[in-house]
Write a protein that holds these residues in place. Structure first.
Motif, PDB file in Angstrom:
ATOM      1  N   UNK A  15       0.765  -1.121  -0.174  1.00  0.00           N
ATOM      2  CA  UNK A  15       0.220   0.026  -0.115  1.00  0.00           C
ATOM      3  C   UNK A  15       0.760   1.182   0.033  1.00  0.00           C
ATOM      4  N   UNK A  16       1.986   1.005   0.109  1.00  0.00           N
ATOM      5  CA  UNK A  16       3.100   2.210   0.262  1.00  0.00           C
ATOM      6  C   UNK A  16       3.094   3.088  -1.143  1.00  0.00           C
ATOM      7  N   UNK A  62      10.060   4.475   3.285  1.00  0.00           N
ATOM      8  CA  UNK A  62       9.841   2.687   3.289  1.00  0.00           C
ATOM      9  C   UNK A  62      10.927   2.331   4.792  1.00  0.00           C
ATOM     10  N   UNK A  63      11.911   3.083   5.191  1.00  0.00           N
ATOM     11  CA  UNK A  63      12.653   2.714   6.142  1.00  0.00           C
ATOM     12  C   UNK A  63      11.702   2.824   7.438  1.00  0.00           C
ATOM     13  N   UNK A  64      11.107   3.775   7.706  1.00  0.00           N
ATOM     14  CA  UNK A  64      10.083   4.089   8.984  1.00  0.00           C
ATOM     15  C   UNK A  64       8.850   2.950   8.854  1.00  0.00           C
ATOM     16  N   UNK A  65       8.481   3.044   7.381  1.00  0.00           N
ATOM     17  CA  UNK A  65       7.197   2.104   7.323  1.00  0.00           C
ATOM     18  C   UNK A  65       7.464   0.655   7.499  1.00  0.00           C
ATOM     19  N   UNK A  66       8.792   0.056   7.063  1.00  0.00           N
ATOM     20  CA  UNK A  66       9.121  -0.990   7.407  1.00  0.00           C
ATOM     21  C   UNK A  66       9.526  -1.566   8.530  1.00  0.00           C
ATOM     22  N   UNK A  67      10.158  -0.649   9.526  1.00  0.00           N
ATOM     23  CA  UNK A  67      10.240  -0.807  10.935  1.00  0.00           C
ATOM     24  C   UNK A  67       8.866  -1.059  11.731  1.00  0.00           C
ATOM     25  N   UNK A  68       7.827  -0.288  11.255  1.00  0.00           N
ATOM     26  CA  UNK A  68       6.520  -0.331  11.978  1.00  0.00           C
ATOM     27  C   UNK A  68       6.042  -1.853  11.429  1.00  0.00           C
ATOM     28  N   UNK A  69       6.089  -1.947  10.174  1.00  0.00           N
ATOM     29  CA  UNK A  69       5.456  -3.553   9.548  1.00  0.00           C
ATOM     30  C   UNK A  69       6.083  -4.563  10.429  1.00  0.00           C
ATOM     31  N   UNK A  70       7.482  -4.589  10.521  1.00  0.00           N
ATOM     32  CA  UNK A  70       8.189  -5.583  11.404  1.00  0.00           C
ATOM     33  C   UNK A  70       7.585  -5.806  12.650  1.00  0.00           C
ATOM     34  N   UNK A  77      17.739  -9.994   1.736  1.00  0.00           N
ATOM     35  CA  UNK A  77      17.415  -9.282   0.731  1.00  0.00           C
ATOM     36  C   UNK A  77      17.493 -10.066  -0.501  1.00  0.00           C
ATOM     37  N   UNK A  78      17.114  -9.509  -1.738  1.00  0.00           N
ATOM     38  CA  UNK A  78      16.959  -8.003  -1.840  1.00  0.00           C
ATOM     39  C   UNK A  78      15.287  -7.948  -1.890  1.00  0.00           C
ATOM     40  N   UNK A  79      14.851  -7.002  -1.053  1.00  0.00           N
ATOM     41  CA  UNK A  79      13.625  -6.581  -1.044  1.00  0.00           C
ATOM     42  C   UNK A  79      13.148  -5.001  -1.280  1.00  0.00           C
ATOM     43  N   UNK A  80      14.366  -4.402  -1.006  1.00  0.00           N
ATOM     44  CA  UNK A  80      14.300  -2.735  -0.949  1.00  0.00           C
ATOM     45  C   UNK A  80      15.580  -2.314  -1.591  1.00  0.00           C
ATOM     46  N   UNK A  81      15.441  -1.019  -2.137  1.00  0.00           N
ATOM     47  CA  UNK A  81      16.496  -0.408  -2.869  1.00  0.00           C
ATOM     48  C   UNK A  81      17.446   0.015  -1.822  1.00  0.00           C
ATOM     49  N   UNK A  82      16.959   0.620  -0.566  1.00  0.00           N
ATOM     50  CA  UNK A  82      17.808   1.411   0.439  1.00  0.00           C
ATOM     51  C   UNK A  82      18.265   0.144   1.483  1.00  0.00           C
ATOM     52  N   UNK A  83      19.573   0.203   1.709  1.00  0.00           N
ATOM     53  CA  UNK A  83      20.151  -0.527   2.632  1.00  0.00           C
ATOM     54  C   UNK A  83      19.494  -0.424   4.092  1.00  0.00           C
ATOM     55  N   UNK A  84      19.220   0.948   4.354  1.00  0.00           N
ATOM     56  CA  UNK A  84      18.572   0.992   5.624  1.00  0.00           C
ATOM     57  C   UNK A  84      17.313   0.399   5.829  1.00  0.00           C
ATOM     58  N   UNK A 120      14.661  -3.812  14.605  1.00  0.00           N
ATOM     59  CA  UNK A 120      13.494  -4.285  15.310  1.00  0.00           C
ATOM     60  C   UNK A 120      13.670  -5.371  16.137  1.00  0.00           C
ATOM     61  N   UNK A 121      14.181  -6.230  15.462  1.00  0.00           N
ATOM     62  CA  UNK A 121      14.287  -7.855  16.032  1.00  0.00           C
ATOM     63  C   UNK A 121      15.144  -7.697  17.287  1.00  0.00           C
ATOM     64  N   UNK A 122      16.224  -7.039  17.090  1.00  0.00           N
ATOM     65  CA  UNK A 122      17.263  -6.712  18.373  1.00  0.00           C
ATOM     66  C   UNK A 122      16.606  -6.174  19.509  1.00  0.00           C
ATOM     67  N   UNK A 123      15.690  -5.089  19.131  1.00  0.00           N
ATOM     68  CA  UNK A 123      14.764  -4.201  20.085  1.00  0.00           C
ATOM     69  C   UNK A 123      14.071  -4.836  20.739  1.00  0.00           C
ATOM     70  N   UNK A 124      13.346  -5.827  20.115  1.00  0.00           N
ATOM     71  CA  UNK A 124      12.020  -6.737  20.633  1.00  0.00           C
ATOM     72  C   UNK A 124      12.808  -7.814  21.384  1.00  0.00           C
ATOM     73  N   UNK A 125      13.857  -8.378  21.286  1.00  0.00           N
ATOM     74  CA  UNK A 125      14.559  -9.405  21.706  1.00  0.00           C
ATOM     75  C   UNK A 125      14.882  -8.938  23.084  1.00  0.00           C
TER      76      UNK A 125
END
Length: 720
Positions: free
Chosen positions: A339-340, A346-354, A385-392, A400-405
């Motif tokens: 939907x993006x 995409x960086x912020x949106x991906x973090x929220x999705x994860x 990857x690859x799913x995004x152009x930006x490495x970030x 996000x995984x590290x944060x939640x762990x």
């Protein structure tokens, strides 16, 4: 004399080795001065030490006999050189050689005397060790000091803790065994030992392997202890104790799509969960763990969350559930929403999705048991990857995984962090990466298994250190390591009845046996303390409602009258057809469909390819209450799925078979974004305003109101 010197030197060397073995034996079998364990069994190290000691005693006896012969020769030499038989020397001066020999001989005798004294002390230590480590009934040696030991010989920590080696040193020490344990018997002709050796010795060195360990638990000691005890019981008595049960969730990467390259075959046998099982079991020489790969191609963690929540497990796990839950859904969890728009970040949106996909899985997995120790939860980031152009953007999952762990104190392991720099330096190298697709080859899967194995070794070492501190600490400092649910419940029973409730809540807080509040944008620093107190109160309320202080071994009670999902729930063509025969009262053009390719994709489902198709399911006099309907469906792209849309209608059946509509909803089977080129299994949960109670009857109608194709992947009807 030269022979004596050589033997004395040899004896000194052997005694030094003997002392080292005594020291090792003390650490392994006796350990701390504050321990309390006595065992009636001799460890393998003790038996080997005793054998060595007996050999030492035999050699010493032989040496003493030879030295006695030497002394006789000395006496004869004196007679020959000095005429000392009658005490009167024939010559008034001793030769220079004789004087030097006498001096050397006195030094030898002093050494031998010292050696014999030390051997006597060694024999005393042997007797003491026998009493402490074996509880020997046949020894006459007694001591006024208590026999002590920190770890029993049958505990894994008795071997690891005594070696005083880092994880890197242990990995290096056992590298030959690790290489052998990594051999996959299914692919002997395809996987060369030289490649395996080169990867482990030159690329994936211990210092690099440390990069894979993102987070190890700090206060989940009780959960890890439960896993350790299961493993130790299995080792001691395999006939009576099953292997450690591990459930792995993920998508097509986890089930091995692309692992075999262009060759056809069972990707699951090549995938990293199978390789991890082989690595562990072949390393220890027995079936220590059983890994159940419950991955479903084209799904994210939301599907795994429902499987865990409603126990959609194989029969082997249905009674008590898995001991370890591994989430390997990083690839699809990191997939940005279709939907993006190009203007979105995409960086912020991906973090929220994860976070929105992964966090519910963690919370569900850590609440699967009501009154017993929860499973150990492990995140395995198998995405590059690859799913995004930006490495970030590509890095948002690991962030996000590290944060939640850390938030939930779970284990976090990353394949991406292990090899990311190597991959980015040459993205054309296919060893660890596929620049055209998220699915990589066999050596990448093997590397993931090694990363999990290395981090597991680190985890066990940390556990042993914490357990050592706990067992040797005073009562006032012992609380630095947190206990299990069972230990807390038992402790609360000993308190006075009037104080029991508050004592239980205090123990839940002290041992962190409750989940923190969800980590969302709505959680504010100013209200954090209130949120944590609310989470604690909710956990305490659940303990009381479930009567956990009187619990027995927990068995699962299914909250669902209907629950099926293709593949992980065991539902294939025959099961779907049986479902239709059982519940369908009207069926126009719906049936089981199988579009699986190469054995990897989860394409089995209940589908229609005819416009205006309809299906009515009737659930007669239900055996449990029903509060929710969870609908699993395929969302895809292309002409086949154009305009795909179904309408779901749920009705309560009253007297005289009258129907009262209680829920209506529509679900699209096609992506709104026309550029989407992926097929995913998604879920939607609908909550009934008023639950259906036990004994009631209701119907569910599914109408294809637009398009020509739709596929149902699963249906859950549950009480929560």
């Amino acid at each position: 004399h030269k022979e004596d010197e050589a033997k004395i030197g040899s004896l000194e060397k052997e005694l030094e080795e003997s002392r080292k073995e005594v020291k090792l034996l003390k650490l392994q079998s006796n350990g701390s001065e504050n321990g309390n364990y006595i065992t009636s069994e001799k460890t393998e190290d003790v038996l080997q030490w005793e054998k060595t000691h007996k050999e030492d005693e035999a050699k010493i006896g032989s040496l003493e006999k030879e030295l006695e012969e030497s002394r006789k020769e000395v006496k004869l030499l004196k007679l020959q050189s000095n005429g000392s038989e009658n005490g009167n020397y024939i010559t008034s001066e001793k030769t220079e050689d004789v004087l030097q020999w006498e001096k050397t001989h006195k030094e030898d005798e002093a050494k031998i005397g010292s050696l014999e004294k030390e051997l006597e002390e060694s024999r005393k230590e042997v007797k003491m060790l026998k009493l402490q480590s074996h509880g020997s009934e046949n020894e006459n040696y007694t001591t006024s000091e208590p026999a002590t030991s920190v770890f029993r010989p049958n505990e894994i920590c008795s071997h690891l803790h005594s070696q005083s080696l880092t994880t890197s040193q242990l990995w290096k020490k056992y590298l030959p065994e690790i290489m052998n344990a990594s051999i996959n018997p299914e692919f002997l002709a395809d996987e060369k030992n030289d490649t395996r050796r080169e990867l482990l010795e030159q690329v994936l060195t211990p210092s690099r392997m440390r990069r894979s360990a993102i987070h190890l638990p700090t206060f989940s000691h009780g959960i890890i202890k439960n896993v350790m005890e299961i493993v130790e019981r299995r080792i001691q008595d395999p006939k009576k104790n099953p292997p450690l049960q591990i459930a792995v969730f993920g998508g097509s990467v986890t089930i091995g799509r692309g692992c075999l390259g262009k060759k056809k075959g069972n990707g699951g046998l090549c995938a990293w969960p199978k390789r991890l099982e082989l690595l562990i079991n072949q390393f220890v020489g027995m079936e220590l763990v059983k890994i159940h790969n419950l991955g479903v191609g084209g799904t994210d963690s939301s599907v795994g969350t429902k499987i865990v929540k409603y126990w959609m497990y194989p029969d082997e796990l249905m009674k008590f559930g898995p001991d370890v839950i591994i989430n390997g859904g990083s690839t699809n969890d990191a997939l940005p929403s279709y939907l993006l728009t190009p203007e979105d970040d995409y960086v912020i949106a991906t973090a929220d999705v994860v976070r929105n996909r992964l966090q519910p899985f963690i919370r569900t997995a850590l609440q699967t048991k009501r009154c017993s120790t929860q499973p150990l939860v492990i995140h395995v980031d198998d995405y590059l990857g690859p799913q995004q152009k930006q490495l970030l953007g590509e890095l948002q999952y690991i962030s996000v995984m590290s944060q939640l762990a850390r938030w939930y104190d779970t284990v976090a392991i990353s394949y991406g962090e292990l090899v990311r720099d190597v991959v980015y330096q040459n993205t054309d190298d296919p060893t660890f990466f596929n620049k055209k697709d998220v699915h990589y080859g066999r050596w990448a899967h093997q590397t993931i298994a090694w990363a999990v194995g290395f981090t597991t070794m680190n985890l066990v070492q940390n556990y042993c250190s914490d357990e050592y501190i706990t067992r040797t600490a005073s009562n006032t400092t012992r609380s630095i390591v947190h206990g299990s649910v069972e230990e807390v419940i038992e402790a609360s029973k000993k308190d006075d009845a009037a104080d029991n409730d508050e004592s239980l809540k205090g123990s839940i807080r002290k041992h962190k046996l409750y989940l923190p509040p969800p980590l969302t944008r709505e959680l504010l620093l100013g209200s954090a303390t209130v949120s944590f107190d609310t989470a604690l109160n909710d956990a305490h309320k659940s303990f009381v409602e479930y009567d956990c202080t009187n619990y027995k071994q927990e068995e699962f009670f299914s909250p669902c009258i209907v629950k099926w999902i293709s593949t992980p729930g065991g539902f294939r063509i025959p099961q779907i057809n049986q479902f239709l025969r059982t519940y369908a009262t009207n069926n126009e053009n719906w049936g089981a469909e199988n579009q699986m390719k190469e054995g990897w994709g989860n394409k089995i489902g209940l589908a229609t390819s005819v416009a205006n198709s309809t299906l009515t399911l009737r659930f007669q006099k239900i055996t449990n209450s029903v509060k929710t309907l969870t609908f699993y469906f395929m969302r895809s792209y292309g002409d086949k799925w154009k305009d795909s849309l179904v309408k779901i209608t749920v009705s309560r059946i009253k007297e005289n078979d009258n129907a009262e509509v209680v829920l209506e909803n529509t679900i699209s089977g096609v992506w709104e974004n026309v550029n989407a080129t992926v097929s995913l299994t998604l879920t939607e949960t609908m909550v009934f305003e008023k639950s259906f109670m036990k004994g009631e009857t209701f119907t569910m109608k599914v109408d294809l109101i637009s398009g020509n194709h739709f596929k149902i992947m699963g249906i859950f009807l549950c009480d929560h």
